[in-house]
Design a protein around this motif. Structure first.
Motif, mmCIF file in Angstrom:
data_model
loop_
_atom_site.group_PDB
_atom_site.id
_atom_site.type_symbol
_atom_site.label_atom_id
_atom_site.label_comp_id
_atom_site.label_asym_id
_atom_site.label_seq_id
_atom_site.Cartn_x
_atom_site.Cartn_y
_atom_site.Cartn_z
ATOM 1 N N LYS A 62 0.820 -1.214 0.000
ATOM 2 C CA LYS A 62 0.000 0.000 0.000
ATOM 3 C C LYS A 62 0.852 1.262 0.000
ATOM 4 O O LYS A 62 1.939 1.297 0.573
ATOM 5 N N GLY A 63 0.314 2.299 -0.627
ATOM 6 C CA GLY A 63 0.966 3.598 -0.643
ATOM 7 C C GLY A 63 1.890 3.772 -1.835
ATOM 8 O O GLY A 63 2.269 2.815 -2.511
ATOM 9 N N LEU A 64 2.249 5.021 -2.090
ATOM 10 C CA LEU A 64 3.102 5.325 -3.233
ATOM 11 C C LEU A 64 4.522 4.800 -3.036
ATOM 12 O O LEU A 64 5.104 4.213 -3.947
ATOM 13 N N VAL A 65 5.081 4.976 -1.844
ATOM 14 C CA VAL A 65 6.411 4.437 -1.571
ATOM 15 C C VAL A 65 6.359 2.912 -1.640
ATOM 16 O O VAL A 65 7.277 2.269 -2.156
ATOM 17 N N GLY A 66 5.273 2.314 -1.173
ATOM 18 C CA GLY A 66 5.098 0.866 -1.256
ATOM 19 C C GLY A 66 5.056 0.378 -2.693
ATOM 20 O O GLY A 66 5.634 -0.654 -3.028
ATOM 21 N N HIS A 67 4.378 1.128 -3.555
ATOM 22 C CA HIS A 67 4.319 0.774 -4.975
ATOM 23 C C HIS A 67 5.712 0.787 -5.600
ATOM 24 O O HIS A 67 6.109 -0.164 -6.276
ATOM 25 N N TYR A 68 6.464 1.853 -5.363
ATOM 26 C CA TYR A 68 7.818 1.943 -5.910
ATOM 27 C C TYR A 68 8.746 0.913 -5.273
ATOM 28 O O TYR A 68 9.619 0.363 -5.947
ATOM 29 N N LEU A 69 8.567 0.649 -3.981
ATOM 30 C CA LEU A 69 9.378 -0.357 -3.299
ATOM 31 C C LEU A 69 9.149 -1.730 -3.914
ATOM 32 O O LEU A 69 10.097 -2.463 -4.180
ATOM 33 N N ARG A 158 7.628 13.807 -4.744
ATOM 34 C CA ARG A 158 7.504 12.525 -5.452
ATOM 35 C C ARG A 158 8.878 11.919 -5.710
ATOM 36 O O ARG A 158 9.099 10.731 -5.541
ATOM 37 N N ASP A 159 9.817 12.747 -6.134
ATOM 38 C CA ASP A 159 11.180 12.262 -6.370
ATOM 39 C C ASP A 159 11.803 11.735 -5.076
ATOM 40 O O ASP A 159 12.531 10.743 -5.095
ATOM 41 N N ALA A 160 11.515 12.386 -3.958
ATOM 42 C CA ALA A 160 12.021 11.913 -2.667
ATOM 43 C C ALA A 160 11.418 10.552 -2.327
ATOM 44 O O ALA A 160 12.116 9.683 -1.789
ATOM 45 N N GLN A 161 10.149 10.339 -2.652
ATOM 46 C CA GLN A 161 9.519 9.042 -2.409
ATOM 47 C C GLN A 161 10.155 7.944 -3.253
ATOM 48 O O GLN A 161 10.390 6.831 -2.775
ATOM 49 N N VAL A 162 10.450 8.268 -4.509
ATOM 50 C CA VAL A 162 11.084 7.286 -5.390
ATOM 51 C C VAL A 162 12.489 6.947 -4.883
ATOM 52 O O VAL A 162 12.879 5.779 -4.828
ATOM 53 N N ARG A 163 13.256 7.976 -4.483
ATOM 54 C CA ARG A 163 14.604 7.732 -3.946
ATOM 55 C C ARG A 163 14.547 6.898 -2.680
ATOM 56 O O ARG A 163 15.356 5.989 -2.470
ATOM 57 N N ALA A 164 13.572 7.192 -1.816
ATOM 58 C CA ALA A 164 13.426 6.435 -0.567
ATOM 59 C C ALA A 164 13.113 4.965 -0.869
ATOM 60 O O ALA A 164 13.680 4.064 -0.242
ATOM 61 N N ALA A 165 12.240 4.718 -1.832
ATOM 62 C CA ALA A 165 11.882 3.340 -2.192
ATOM 63 C C ALA A 165 13.086 2.588 -2.750
ATOM 64 O O ALA A 165 13.314 1.420 -2.412
#
Length: 183
Positions: A62-69, A158-165
């Motif tokens: 679940k979540g955007l970070v979860g999707h990228y992860l 959004r870019d920070a979320q992608v980097r975190a994932a």
């Protein structure tokens, strides 16, 4: 100028024997090193660690970070390989995000920069028995700049979320591989 007296004579014999002993022990210990992702590194579930990582099923998170992860883990563990392969392990994760404001512009009251803190609590279990094979909690921080322009701030977040994932996926893959090594 002349060299000091000890350099003219050479190193004392005690130093040479100590150096020889250190080099010999390093040479012997070098033979014990085994790469984590080598084909002959055995895993706790059988086969190599590399193949064991391919056997991990990763459902939606679940979540955007979860999707990228999830996307990053699928790529890092399997490389997008055989889709019909029977999976022996199952990955489960929950993602928590928080935002930390670092600096504030006091003239207008806006945050100039922020840090996204993403925390993944995850487990890897055997598919049939639900026995926990590997688990952990991984935390990453992804800083980004905030702007007075709304779209720029949204895109930076959004870019920070992608980097975190991506960082979480790398950390989780390494921990899983270390936990799967037999012996």
């Amino acid at each position: 100028m002349s060299l000091p007296e000890t350099e003219k004579r050479g190193a004392p014999p005690a130093r040479l024997s100590l150096l020889a002993a250190a080099l010999m022990s390093a040479a012997l210990a070098g033979g014990c090193f085994q790469p984590l992702y080598a084909e002959n590194t055995t895993s706790t579930i059988g086969g190599s660690v590399k193949n064991a990582l391919r056997d991990v099923e990763i459902p939606e998170i679940k979540g955007l970070v979860g999707h990228y992860l999830r996307n990053e883990l699928v790529f890092e563990l399997d490389g997008g390989g055989e889709p019909d392969r029977a999976k022996r392990l199952k990955f489960n994760a929950t993602i928590a995000e928080s935002l930390e404001v670092v600096t504030v512009d006091y003239t207008n009251g806006r945050a100039d920069s922020a840090i996204l803190i993403a925390t993944a609590t995850w487990t890897v279990t055997r598919s049939g028995t639900d026995e926990v094979v590997s688990s952990g909690t991984s935390v990453v921080r992804a800083p980004y700049e905030r702007s007075s322009q709304r779209f720029a701030t949204v895109r930076a977040a959004r870019d920070a979320q992608v980097r975190a994932a991506k960082n979480l996926a790398t950390i989780i893959r390494g921990q899983m591989a270390a936990d799967l090594v037999a012996g």
